[in-house]
Design an enzyme around this catalytic site. Sequence first.
Site, mmCIF file in Angstrom:
data_model
loop_
_atom_site.group_PDB
_atom_site.id
_atom_site.type_symbol
_atom_site.label_atom_id
_atom_site.label_comp_id
_atom_site.label_asym_id
_atom_site.label_seq_id
_atom_site.Cartn_x
_atom_site.Cartn_y
_atom_site.Cartn_z
ATOM 1 C CB SER A 101 52.352 43.310 38.677
ATOM 2 O OG SER A 101 50.898 42.900 40.737
ATOM 3 C CG ASP A 216 44.048 44.250 38.462
ATOM 4 O OD1 ASP A 216 44.038 43.452 39.302
ATOM 5 O OD2 ASP A 216 44.622 44.921 37.725
ATOM 6 C CG HIS A 244 46.529 41.168 37.916
ATOM 7 N ND1 HIS A 244 46.788 42.357 38.391
ATOM 8 C CD2 HIS A 244 48.315 40.722 38.346
ATOM 9 C CE1 HIS A 244 47.841 42.978 38.932
ATOM 10 N NE2 HIS A 244 49.063 42.080 38.309
#
Length: 264
Positions: A101, A216, A244
Amino acid sequence: MLHTANGHYVEVEENVTLYVEDVGEGKPVVFVHGMPVNHRIYEYQQSVLPQHGIRFIGIDLRGYGRSDHPLNGYTYDRMADDIKAVIDQLNLNDVTLAGFSMGGGVVTRYMGRHRGHKVSKLMLFGAATLSKLPEEAVNGLIVGLQADRPQTLTNMFKGFFHTAPSQGIENWLWHMGMEANVHATIETVKAIGSEDLRSDLEAIRVPTLMLHGVHDQVCPFPAAEQAHEIVSTSKLVRFENSGHAPFYEEREKFNREVIEFVLA
């Protein structure tokens, strides 16, 4: 640098010390987490990879986990410099650098800013490289963090998954998020909304593994496809049943891909 049983406290600049978990022996893999968690997001890798000849090194970025919470330094440039300080002080070589991320954005900046110093391979997990947060989303998230951080984090983590996890997993993530410094969380949200990583992606020359959930909603899959097109040395692996968090939702496949890539 101070040592604990399985970790180090590394001073990355005057009066700023990061906690670094260090488990196992073998090929070093440096894991960088996203916002607002810490290195423990990789629990299901830390418990497996050292059994396969991989040295797990998990950094708590400044403001997160057991690291210091200074007032300043929450830009991608400074956090990339922090990673370099850890790599140098631990005398690491032939490093596989990995980021999830926001951490994916930070390690991408590292590759451009430090020309891949000591890094022979790169891994990006649900990485925030070309999927910048729109200004209204950044502002809304900051308002939520300032007004009711516990509920804002609860809402945020519900968007991590394609299939709803157990309440225990949600609680685990929430507690990690609440351990973070609120100022650091807000400042890194601003960084996610403002950093441009295209030139950093173009600078990557090492073998790169991109693992990304097709569902995601935080860093949408099309952005990973665009990053894959830019990085000529990359391989993009689709996780058909993940949002995610493929390291949790499809962790057996995730770990298999990581182990094969690192040890190849």
